[in-house]
Scaffold this motif. Structure first.
Motif, mmCIF file in Angstrom:
data_model
loop_
_atom_site.group_PDB
_atom_site.id
_atom_site.type_symbol
_atom_site.label_atom_id
_atom_site.label_comp_id
_atom_site.label_asym_id
_atom_site.label_seq_id
_atom_site.Cartn_x
_atom_site.Cartn_y
_atom_site.Cartn_z
ATOM 1 N N ILE A 1 0.812 -1.105 0.055
ATOM 2 C CA ILE A 1 0.131 -0.032 -0.107
ATOM 3 C C ILE A 1 0.863 1.116 -0.055
ATOM 4 O O ILE A 1 1.923 1.430 0.545
ATOM 5 N N GLN A 2 0.400 2.265 -0.975
ATOM 6 C CA GLN A 2 1.224 3.578 -1.144
ATOM 7 C C GLN A 2 0.288 4.784 -0.465
ATOM 8 O O GLN A 2 -0.895 4.380 -0.982
ATOM 9 N N PRO A 3 0.744 5.531 -0.112
ATOM 10 C CA PRO A 3 -0.098 6.952 0.029
ATOM 11 C C PRO A 3 -0.537 7.168 -1.045
ATOM 12 O O PRO A 3 0.048 7.128 -2.161
ATOM 13 N N GLY A 4 -1.927 7.870 -1.090
ATOM 14 C CA GLY A 4 -2.821 8.321 -2.231
ATOM 15 C C GLY A 4 -3.423 6.958 -3.050
ATOM 16 O O GLY A 4 -4.408 7.342 -3.677
ATOM 17 N N ASP A 5 -3.151 5.892 -2.499
ATOM 18 C CA ASP A 5 -3.971 4.683 -2.996
ATOM 19 C C ASP A 5 -5.506 5.066 -2.520
ATOM 20 O O ASP A 5 -5.751 5.715 -1.434
ATOM 21 N N LYS A 6 -6.229 4.405 -3.457
ATOM 22 C CA LYS A 6 -7.696 4.651 -3.212
ATOM 23 C C LYS A 6 -8.454 3.484 -2.648
ATOM 24 O O LYS A 6 -8.143 2.275 -2.917
ATOM 25 N N LEU A 7 -9.333 3.846 -1.581
ATOM 26 C CA LEU A 7 -10.339 2.665 -1.225
ATOM 27 C C LEU A 7 -11.683 2.673 -1.827
ATOM 28 O O LEU A 7 -12.573 3.710 -1.670
ATOM 29 N N LEU A 8 -12.106 1.527 -2.210
ATOM 30 C CA LEU A 8 -13.065 1.194 -2.860
ATOM 31 C C LEU A 8 -14.069 0.375 -1.838
ATOM 32 O O LEU A 8 -13.575 -0.876 -1.283
ATOM 33 N N GLU B 1 -21.687 -9.196 4.948
ATOM 34 C CA GLU B 1 -21.282 -10.548 4.623
ATOM 35 C C GLU B 1 -21.249 -10.615 3.199
ATOM 36 O O GLU B 1 -20.935 -11.797 2.548
ATOM 37 N N GLY B 2 -21.359 -9.419 2.348
ATOM 38 C CA GLY B 2 -21.284 -9.651 0.882
ATOM 39 C C GLY B 2 -20.771 -8.487 0.329
ATOM 40 O O GLY B 2 -21.013 -8.078 -0.778
ATOM 41 N N LYS B 3 -19.719 -7.744 1.122
ATOM 42 C CA LYS B 3 -19.198 -6.725 0.555
ATOM 43 C C LYS B 3 -17.803 -6.634 0.717
ATOM 44 O O LYS B 3 -17.308 -7.617 1.507
ATOM 45 N N LEU B 4 -16.985 -6.091 -0.163
ATOM 46 C CA LEU B 4 -15.552 -5.992 -0.124
ATOM 47 C C LEU B 4 -14.931 -4.655 -0.161
ATOM 48 O O LEU B 4 -15.655 -3.784 -0.834
ATOM 49 N N LEU B 5 -13.798 -4.612 0.670
ATOM 50 C CA LEU B 5 -12.971 -3.306 0.240
ATOM 51 C C LEU B 5 -11.764 -3.530 -0.029
ATOM 52 O O LEU B 5 -10.939 -4.337 0.499
ATOM 53 N N ALA B 6 -11.564 -2.626 -1.140
ATOM 54 C CA ALA B 6 -10.212 -2.816 -1.735
ATOM 55 C C ALA B 6 -9.539 -1.393 -1.839
ATOM 56 O O ALA B 6 -9.831 -0.586 -1.749
ATOM 57 N N VAL B 7 -8.156 -1.741 -1.817
ATOM 58 C CA VAL B 7 -7.275 -0.574 -1.877
ATOM 59 C C VAL B 7 -6.437 -0.790 -3.271
ATOM 60 O O VAL B 7 -5.919 -1.730 -3.716
ATOM 61 N N VAL B 8 -6.693 0.188 -4.172
ATOM 62 C CA VAL B 8 -6.106 0.190 -5.429
ATOM 63 C C VAL B 8 -5.317 1.295 -5.641
ATOM 64 O O VAL B 8 -5.684 2.444 -5.293
#
Lengths: 377, 395
Positions: free
Chosen positions: B220-227, B329-336
């Motif tokens: 993970i880098q600063p500036g990466d986005k959370l979805l 129980e059916g969601k994901l959080l991603a860092v991209v």
């Protein structure tokens, strides 16, 4: 969401904030204007909206004693734990009261070691449990200001009417006006105005606060619980201060009447009477500060029905809650804050419920101040 | 752990200081002092940080109490290289000669397990059986693996109607088909009446990590986005209302679903995805705190972007519960990475499970592991870590 979003409009909030900044009197940084929001619900709402980061630096909101869970004395929780631990009993209470720590743990801890503790959403749920469990003693551990007292009183009246023999109430109800008087009587108070509680005032009205301007020369504005309510109430307080006025004003007119709710007031005085003294955690004994059941309802009074230890447990020496509650200290200026006293292991009243001044600071805002001050020596 | 010295010499390479009113994220020296207290050697340690003498329900709620129990009791006794990472699934290297390696292009295996107790066993949008499959499948999928094999262990209370077992088994079969995972082994135990509450299920799963799919907080880098792939709090509120003791009727359905395909689509569209998790117990709030701790950076969330269905929001509002603290129980959080954000969002939204996916925040350059929330009014506050189960507040 209808009737909610209207009171959270960011554009209106920005305009109110601009007015607050414009009308803020000049204050040196070492002498900020200290205004107290009395009610724990206000404390929670202020932090959730992030208002402290938006208000002028020279305006400081002091979080008052209006969290009934926080001010419930340790000894009373110990009594509840004793009651809950009786094999025959079911102890019912509201959600966050179950977490409040006694000297030998909280009601949730008692539950973990076998006590039958149930979280209910209304005192009537506890009465229903008494009906369905006639072989058990169902005790409702009642906590709250004039906000919850009418519903508890109505439940007790119903229990008597229905002749339910195995239901009783351990009353820890507290009254807001004696609490405010105790705060104003404390030495070291630097408060210059109050945001008056909203829900309590729905019951008692705005009239009972007249002693604040009349005897103490301080303004008070009763406020609702949405961010725009609170910003408007702050602006009204600033206007009183800058115009040299000092009155009871009511921002929460959509809910609060000058004389409150007569039905609610009547049922409180039918069932309860003021105690000569009631110890508030953090404040000590408050004259007339608590309610107990009247003699006519003694059959439903857990204090009459059961032999309880009834010991008073002094607040821990390290705890600075008393000074936090009058604005003399900020939560992070207490040596125990975030060290010995945390939301998981609260030492003092203000850390107990999420509405307490220290818990709100710990969770939302000033944690940084601790480290900053300690780090910079 | 940062040292006290780092408070005076922030490691932030940019040296960028924002609006001075905004927090500057130094460490909590006081908390550190507490952690550094010495303990008596040569006996099971009663940690100064873990003062509980008995398990309370808070220890199972996924918040701070759970984290303390796991660290101070379990890791203290049997922590190890893989376990100490506290990932939902362990990533285990395959030997060089492995036939899986050559036949599937796999470089690693993902291995995970989860236990399930839920009251009531059926609730709108899901059931115990469906939850047991999805929980483990999602742990594997979040590790970047293709969920492949599942083991199911039943602990059944004496007296449970066989029809109940048929219903649970049917839900397991349906969910396994949907998740495209094969149930390959299992176990059955019956305990005396009162020794369990109906049916307890434990599932363990193995997934194959295709070569090249490497996820990890260290990337993970600063500036990466959370979805976030959709609305918050549906599962937790559905179960809470289905218990019936709140006397609130609302059309709220659990979001319980297997996330393998959604995750695979995301990883194809955004191959440099850094990190993924599903926000279950403790909600998005707890997960963001775990993210901040793992990434060793602050996490910034924008409250206005957080998706909550109106019925869930209304129920939370009534009960004084923050949807950020409620389980999904059916969601994901991603860092991209920023450059792949648009493709990642498009991929998520192309699936029915991710049609409401949104950008909810980003990784800050600041190094303190805290979560900051920007409110709709432009104010900032710390996002609190849930303590115990969400309890309705009194006023």
């Amino acid at each position: 969401m209808k009737y909610i979003d209207e009171f959270r409009d960011p554009k209106l909030a920005a305009s109110l904030l601009a007015d607050i900044h414009a009308r803020m009197p000049d204050r040196p940084p070492d002498n900020p204007l200290k205004l107290m929001e009395v009610c724990g619900g206000h404390t929670h709402a202020i932090h959730r909206a992030g208002l402290p980061s938006l208000l002028p630096d020279s305006l400081e909101l002091v979080h008052g004693p209006g969290c009934p869970v926080c001010v419930t004395p340790t000894g009373r929780i110990d009594d509840a734990v004793v009651l809950a631990s009786e094999e025959k009993s079911i102890l019912c209470t509201f959600g966050d009261a179950a977490r409040a720590p006694g000297s030998k743990g909280s009601l949730l801890d008692a539950k973990a070691t076998g006590a039958d503790v149930r979280v209910v959403y209304s005192p009537l749920d506890a009465l229903a449990l008494a009906e369905t469990h006639p072989d058990r003693e169902v005790v409702f551990f009642a906590v709250g200001f004039e906000t919850t007292a009418p519903a508890v009183a109505a439940t007790i009246v119903r229990a008597r009417r229905q002749g339910i023999p195995n239901f009783s109430v351990l009353s820890n109800h507290v009254l807001v006006v004696p609490g405010l008087k105790a705060i104003l009587a404390r030495p070291g108070s630097k408060l210059e105005g109050f945001i008056g509680p909203g829900h309590v005032s729905c019951t008692i009205g705005s009239e009972p606060y007249r002693f604040i301007p009349e005897e103490h020369g301080l303004p008070i504005v009763i406020s609702g619980f949405e961010p725009l309510d609170l910003l408007q109430a702050l602006l009204m307080l600033l206007d009183q201060l800058t115009q040299g006025r000092c009155e009871v004003e009511n921002q929460y007119q959509r809910a609060v009447q000058p004389h409150g709710n007569p039905t609610a007031k009547a049922i409180i005085s039918q069932v309860f009477r003021a105690r000569p003294h009631f110890a508030w955690r953090g404040l000590g004994p408050v004259p007339g500060g608590g309610l107990r059941l009247r003699d006519e309802f003694a059959a439903f009074d857990a204090e009459e029905r059961f032999s309880l230890p009834g010991k008073s447990v002094p607040d821990p020496k390290a705890c600075r809650c008393g000074e936090v509650l009058v604005g003399a200290k900020k939560p992070w200026e207490c040596g125990a804050f975030a060290t010995r006293c945390t939301p998981e292991n609260p030492l003092g009243a203000c850390m107990v419920s999420s509405e307490g001044a220290c818990a709100a600071s710990y969770a939302y805002e000033h944690r940084r101040q601790v480290s900053w001050e300690k780090a910079t020596g | 752990m940062m040292t006290d010295e780092s408070l005076h010499h922030p490691k932030d390479p940019s040296g960028h200081i924002e609006n001075p009113k905004k927090p500057d994220f130094p460490r909590v020296a006081a908390l550190q002092q507490k952690q550094q207290r010495s303990e008596k050697p040569n006996q099971p340690r009663a940690s100064s940080r873990f003062r509980a003498t008995h398990v309370t329900m808070a220890h199972g709620a996924g918040g701070r109490a759970t984290a303390a129990l796991v660290k101070e009791v379990f890791l203290d006794a049997y922590g190890g290289r893989h376990l100490n990472r506290l990932e939902d699934a362990a990533i285990l290297p395959l030997g060089r000669s492995s036939s899986l390696d050559s036949s599937l292009g796999a470089s690693h295996l993902a291995f995970s397990c989860d236990s399930f107790v839920v009251t009531p066993p059926c609730f709108p949008g899901g059931s115990l059986g469906r939850l047991a499959v999805c929980g483990t499948v999602n742990d594997l999928a979040m590790a970047g693996a293709i969920p492949s094999w599942l083991a199911i262990s039943w602990v059944i209370e004496e007296g449970t109607p066989i029809q109940t077992l048929r219903t649970v088994a049917h839900d397991i079969a349906t969910a396994a088909t949907e998740a495209d995972i094969e149930i390959v082994t299992g176990d059955t135990k019956v305990v005396e009446r009162g020794a369990a509450d109906g049916v307890l299920l434990t599932t363990a799963g193995v997934g194959i990590c295709p070569a090249g799919r490497e996820l990890g907080a260290e990337r993970i880098q600063p500036g990466d986005k959370l979805l976030l792939s959709g609305s918050m709090g549906d599962h937790g509120m559905a179960v809470m209302l289905a218990r019936g003791d709140l006397a609130i009727n609302a059309d709220i359905r659990s979001d319980c679903a297997p996330l393998g395909k959604l995750a695979a689509g995301l990883l194809t569209a955004a191959p440099n995805t850094r990190w993924m998790r599903d926000p279950t117990r403790g909600g998005v709030a707890m997960l963001c705190h775990e993210l901040a701790a793992a990434a060793e950076h602050s996490v910034l969330l924008r409250e206005q972007q957080l998706p909550v269905r109106p019925a869930v929001r209304a129920a939370c509002e009534l009960l004084g519960i923050d949807p950020l603290h409620v389980a999904n129980e059916g969601k994901l959080l991603a860092v991209v990475p920023p450059a792949e954000t648009e493709d990642a969002l498009a991929a998520l939204r192309s699936s029915p499970l991710g049609k409401d996916a949104v950008l909810i925040g980003e990784i800050s350059p600041h190094l303190e592991p805290i979560v900051l929330l920007e409110t709709p009014f432009g104010g900032t506050r710390l996002l609190d870590i849930p303590v115990g189960n969400p309890l309705p507040r009194i006023c």
